[in-house]
Design a protein around this motif. Sequence first.
Motif, PDB file in Angstrom:
ATOM      1  N   HIS A 229       0.819  -1.220   0.000  1.00  0.00           N
ATOM      2  CA  HIS A 229       0.000   0.000   0.000  1.00  0.00           C
ATOM      3  C   HIS A 229       0.846   1.259   0.000  1.00  0.00           C
ATOM      4  N   ALA A 263      -3.513   2.437  15.128  1.00  0.00           N
ATOM      5  CA  ALA A 263      -3.809   3.415  14.074  1.00  0.00           C
ATOM      6  C   ALA A 263      -3.452   2.838  12.704  1.00  0.00           C
ATOM      7  N   HIS A 264      -2.738   1.730  12.694  1.00  0.00           N
ATOM      8  CA  HIS A 264      -2.269   1.118  11.437  1.00  0.00           C
ATOM      9  C   HIS A 264      -2.797  -0.313  11.363  1.00  0.00           C
ATOM     10  N   LYS A 294     -14.502  15.506  20.507  1.00  0.00           N
ATOM     11  CA  LYS A 294     -13.079  15.877  20.518  1.00  0.00           C
ATOM     12  C   LYS A 294     -12.424  15.519  21.847  1.00  0.00           C
ATOM     13  N   ARG A 299     -11.918   6.456  18.646  1.00  0.00           N
ATOM     14  CA  ARG A 299     -12.145   6.655  17.216  1.00  0.00           C
ATOM     15  C   ARG A 299     -12.862   5.447  16.675  1.00  0.00           C
ATOM     16  N   LEU A 300     -13.629   5.634  15.624  1.00  0.00           N
ATOM     17  CA  LEU A 300     -14.330   4.527  14.994  1.00  0.00           C
ATOM     18  C   LEU A 300     -13.278   3.702  14.257  1.00  0.00           C
ATOM     19  N   GLY A 302     -11.321   1.200  11.963  1.00  0.00           N
ATOM     20  CA  GLY A 302     -11.650   0.734  10.618  1.00  0.00           C
ATOM     21  C   GLY A 302     -12.210   1.832   9.745  1.00  0.00           C
ATOM     22  N   PHE A 303     -12.270   3.051  10.331  1.00  0.00           N
ATOM     23  CA  PHE A 303     -12.767   4.197   9.546  1.00  0.00           C
ATOM     24  C   PHE A 303     -11.665   5.229   9.379  1.00  0.00           C
ATOM     25  N   HIS A 305      -8.714   7.402   6.767  1.00  0.00           N
ATOM     26  CA  HIS A 305      -7.441   7.003   6.155  1.00  0.00           C
ATOM     27  C   HIS A 305      -6.662   8.264   5.807  1.00  0.00           C
ATOM     28  N   ARG A 306      -5.332   8.205   5.951  1.00  0.00           N
ATOM     29  CA  ARG A 306      -4.519   9.359   5.607  1.00  0.00           C
ATOM     30  C   ARG A 306      -4.626   9.709   4.133  1.00  0.00           C
ATOM     31  N   ARG A 314     -10.149  -1.513  -1.266  1.00  0.00           N
ATOM     32  CA  ARG A 314      -9.972  -2.836  -0.633  1.00  0.00           C
ATOM     33  C   ARG A 314     -11.166  -3.148   0.273  1.00  0.00           C
ATOM     34  N   TYR A 351     -20.433  14.732  10.338  1.00  0.00           N
ATOM     35  CA  TYR A 351     -19.030  14.706  10.812  1.00  0.00           C
ATOM     36  C   TYR A 351     -18.215  13.817   9.894  1.00  0.00           C
ATOM     37  N   LYS A 355     -15.473  15.111   6.973  1.00  0.00           N
ATOM     38  CA  LYS A 355     -14.053  14.731   7.139  1.00  0.00           C
ATOM     39  C   LYS A 355     -13.654  13.596   6.192  1.00  0.00           C
ATOM     40  N   ASN A 360     -12.101   1.590   5.927  1.00  0.00           N
ATOM     41  CA  ASN A 360     -10.826   1.254   5.277  1.00  0.00           C
ATOM     42  C   ASN A 360     -10.649  -0.262   5.259  1.00  0.00           C
ATOM     43  N   ASP A 362      -9.426  -2.320   7.067  1.00  0.00           N
ATOM     44  CA  ASP A 362      -9.561  -3.086   8.316  1.00  0.00           C
ATOM     45  C   ASP A 362     -10.997  -3.254   8.779  1.00  0.00           C
ATOM     46  N   ARG A 387       1.587  -8.470   4.184  1.00  0.00           N
ATOM     47  CA  ARG A 387       2.292  -7.249   3.800  1.00  0.00           C
ATOM     48  C   ARG A 387       3.798  -7.461   3.624  1.00  0.00           C
TER      49      ARG A 387
HETATM   50  C1  SDX Z   1      -4.197   1.174   7.729  1.00  0.00           C
HETATM   51  O1  SDX Z   1      -1.326   4.445   5.362  1.00  0.00           O
HETATM   52  C2  SDX Z   1      -1.839   3.326   4.899  1.00  0.00           C
HETATM   53  O2  SDX Z   1      -1.912   3.072   3.726  1.00  0.00           O
HETATM   54  C3  SDX Z   1      -2.320   2.365   5.981  1.00  0.00           C
HETATM   55  C4  SDX Z   1      -3.061   1.120   5.482  1.00  0.00           C
HETATM   56  C5  SDX Z   1      -2.138   0.171   4.735  1.00  0.00           C
HETATM   57  O3  SDX Z   1      -2.652  -0.654   3.956  1.00  0.00           O
HETATM   58  O4  SDX Z   1      -0.906   0.184   5.016  1.00  0.00           O
HETATM   59  O5  SDX Z   1      -4.139   1.501   4.645  1.00  0.00           O
HETATM   60  C6  SDX Z   1      -3.616   0.300   6.660  1.00  0.00           C
HETATM   61  O6  SDX Z   1      -3.483   1.547   8.625  1.00  0.00           O
HETATM   62  C7  SDX Z   1      -5.628   1.619   7.611  1.00  0.00           C
HETATM   63  C8  SDX Z   1      -6.054   2.578   8.776  1.00  0.00           C
HETATM   64  C9  SDX Z   1      -6.415   1.711   9.987  1.00  0.00           C
HETATM   65  N1  SDX Z   1      -6.613   2.583  11.166  1.00  0.00           N
HETATM   66  C10 SDX Z   1      -7.856   2.760  11.674  1.00  0.00           C
HETATM   67  O7  SDX Z   1      -8.892   2.327  11.170  1.00  0.00           O
HETATM   68  C11 SDX Z   1      -7.867   3.555  12.976  1.00  0.00           C
HETATM   69  C12 SDX Z   1      -8.974   4.620  12.930  1.00  0.00           C
HETATM   70  N2  SDX Z   1      -8.568   5.661  11.949  1.00  0.00           N
HETATM   71  C13 SDX Z   1      -7.817   6.758  12.403  1.00  0.00           C
HETATM   72  O8  SDX Z   1      -7.119   6.676  13.552  1.00  0.00           O
HETATM   73  C14 SDX Z   1      -7.313   7.700  11.313  1.00  0.00           C
HETATM   74  O9  SDX Z   1      -8.323   7.841  10.406  1.00  0.00           O
HETATM   75  C15 SDX Z   1      -6.038   7.303  10.601  1.00  0.00           C
HETATM   76  C16 SDX Z   1      -4.921   7.038  11.554  1.00  0.00           C
HETATM   77  C17 SDX Z   1      -6.264   6.093   9.773  1.00  0.00           C
HETATM   78  C18 SDX Z   1      -5.656   8.473   9.699  1.00  0.00           C
HETATM   79  O10 SDX Z   1      -5.234   9.495  10.521  1.00  0.00           O
HETATM   80  P1  SDX Z   1      -4.790  10.921   9.903  1.00  0.00           P
HETATM   81  O11 SDX Z   1      -4.580  10.860   8.454  1.00  0.00           O
HETATM   82  O12 SDX Z   1      -3.694  11.464  10.728  1.00  0.00           O
HETATM   83  O13 SDX Z   1      -6.090  11.754  10.049  1.00  0.00           O
HETATM   84  P2  SDX Z   1      -6.395  12.620  11.295  1.00  0.00           P
HETATM   85  O14 SDX Z   1      -6.141  11.808  12.521  1.00  0.00           O
HETATM   86  O15 SDX Z   1      -5.713  13.927  11.123  1.00  0.00           O
HETATM   87  O16 SDX Z   1      -7.975  12.773  11.149  1.00  0.00           O
HETATM   88  C19 SDX Z   1      -8.511  13.850  10.438  1.00  0.00           C
HETATM   89  C20 SDX Z   1      -9.746  14.221  11.225  1.00  0.00           C
HETATM   90  C21 SDX Z   1      -9.452  14.451  12.711  1.00  0.00           C
HETATM   91  O17 SDX Z   1     -10.426  15.382  13.178  1.00  0.00           O
HETATM   92  P3  SDX Z   1      -9.920  16.947  13.316  1.00  0.00           P
HETATM   93  O18 SDX Z   1      -8.734  16.958  14.265  1.00  0.00           O
HETATM   94  O19 SDX Z   1      -9.572  17.408  11.904  1.00  0.00           O
HETATM   95  O20 SDX Z   1     -11.142  17.666  13.880  1.00  0.00           O
HETATM   96  O21 SDX Z   1     -10.678  13.123  11.179  1.00  0.00           O
HETATM   97  C22 SDX Z   1     -10.878  12.614  12.495  1.00  0.00           C
HETATM   98  C23 SDX Z   1      -9.751  13.120  13.370  1.00  0.00           C
HETATM   99  O22 SDX Z   1     -10.156  13.266  14.725  1.00  0.00           O
HETATM  100  N3  SDX Z   1     -10.852  11.162  12.403  1.00  0.00           N
HETATM  101  C24 SDX Z   1     -11.682  10.342  13.035  1.00  0.00           C
HETATM  102  C25 SDX Z   1     -11.313   9.056  12.611  1.00  0.00           C
HETATM  103  N4  SDX Z   1     -10.283   9.133  11.770  1.00  0.00           N
HETATM  104  C26 SDX Z   1      -9.989  10.444  11.638  1.00  0.00           C
HETATM  105  N5  SDX Z   1     -12.670  10.566  13.911  1.00  0.00           N
HETATM  106  C27 SDX Z   1     -13.327   9.465  14.356  1.00  0.00           C
HETATM  107  N6  SDX Z   1     -13.056   8.194  14.007  1.00  0.00           N
HETATM  108  C28 SDX Z   1     -12.041   7.955  13.125  1.00  0.00           C
HETATM  109  N7  SDX Z   1     -11.752   6.711  12.776  1.00  0.00           N
END
Ligand code: SDX
Length: 426
Positions: A229, A263-264, A294, A299-300, A302-303, A305-306, A314, A351, A355, A360, A362, A387
């Motif tokens: 990825h 987070a990953h 806040k 965090r939710l 599986g929801f 993505h950067r 996927r 929300y 955003k 994602n 997962d 991976r």
């Molecule tokens: C993987 O990078 C890759 O490609 C990874 C991956 C791969 O194949 O290698 O795709 C695999 O890691 C998938 C992601 C799995 N992680 C999760 O499902 C954990 C939940 N998701 C988050 O923690 C978050 O969305 C991330 C870590 C995935 C992304 O984080 P970012 O890019 O740093 O985004 P952010 O934290 O800056 O969020 C932006 C905004 C924030 O709000 P504000 O500060 O702007 O007000 O969105 C919010 C966050 O609080 N937000 C969420 C959220 N994810 C982001 N709010 C609630 N639930 C969530 N899941």
Amino acid sequence: MTEKSAQLTLGENTLDLPIYSGTIGPDVVDVGQLTAQGVFTYDPGFVSTAACESKITYIDGGKGILLHRGYPIDQLADHSDYLEVCYLLLYGELPNAAEKEKFESTINNHTMVHEQLRNFYQGFRRDAHPMAIMCGVVGALSAFYHDSLEISDERHREIAAFRLIAKMPTLAAMCYKYSLGQPFMYPKNDLSYSENFLQMMFGVPCEEYEVNPILAKAMDKIFILHADHEQNASTSTVRLAGSSGANPFACIAAGIAALWGPAHGGANEAVLDMLTEIGDVSNVDKFVAKAKDKNDPFRLMGFGHRVYKNYDPRAKVMRETCHEVLGELGIKDPLLELAMKLEDIARSDSYFIEKNLYPNVDFYSGIILKAIGIPTSMFTVIFALARTVGWVAHWHEMISGSYRIGRPRQLYTGSPQRDFVPLDKR
Ligand code: SDX
């Protein structure tokens, strides 16, 4: 790369920063000359930073596109198999029949691990998290192969890639067997990669293991969907470790450690725990509210993505596979209904819409893994297993080209220089 440039004015100086274009996707601005001007770029989390050039995987987060060497992930998931995708990621082209057969038999001949590696497991508690064990035993492969590994030698790099791809299922299954107190199962060369993994996970020495083709196909598709990825956190970790010249086994162990975080790659285990905690659709609103709060770290899982600000392609395949596999097995898992309800409610909430938070990779994977019979604690191990080919392909691409040791700088906000204060003066 074409010659365009961006102008940056720093004090009296205006700099011409070269802009390079790739095959597809965003251009990049080369900021290498900034250090000489006494400044650094500042990009915590590397949101706007391209750390390298690569030909392996392309992601368009806005359109929800994922290509492996140009091939869309949904086409690979529907028409290919995991070892064929491994060949594609490593060599850049899909194999013909002869190449495929040779690659499969090569991988099959590397599936066993040194008998002494079995002793490493004895040092762990039976209830140790399998990712902790994997960090240890994969790094320990260095002790068995380090002296026969000259990373500047193409053939040595290729054999290391074969060993890692081939041995991960064996080591992963050994984690599960160890947790059960059951004997380790040896790989069988007459089985496919995914069939072999299932027999090492669920077979016992007392009887022949009968592979369920539905489960083997689902396992293989899960491996394909997790294979690579782009420059995600764990792949970037492998590249950074590799840039110092560390051996590939140590680099992959570093990637496993980075993947473990919730987070990953740790998110797939966290999603199942979250769905179990939600328990019933009547509790969904409470958890969605927590995710939006806040002041609440929840965090939710599986929801979001950067990169994807659209549906993770996927997750789309994974959701379809959930229905196929559970239907074929005649399983009605309330967690799948709950997950779909949670997705509907979240995706109708402003929300999540504002955003661009979508399911994602997962979000649905755990439901299939559960249907296959894999315990939640093993979910991230499955992710790491799959991976490994992506990690090793990026490591190989970097070491095969010209590279420098990765060494980011910082914005220093600590104390200015000051003199030491003797103890009796503090
Ligand atoms: C993987 O990078 C890759 O490609 C990874 C991956 C791969 O194949 O290698 O795709 C695999 O890691 C998938 C992601 C799995 N992680 C999760 O499902 C954990 C939940 N998701 C988050 O923690 C978050 O969305 C991330 C870590 C995935 C992304 O984080 P970012 O890019 O740093 O985004 P952010 O934290 O800056 O969020 C932006 C905004 C924030 O709000 P504000 O500060 O702007 O007000 O969105 C919010 C966050 O609080 N937000 C969420 C959220 N994810 C982001 N709010 C609630 N639930 C969530 N899941």
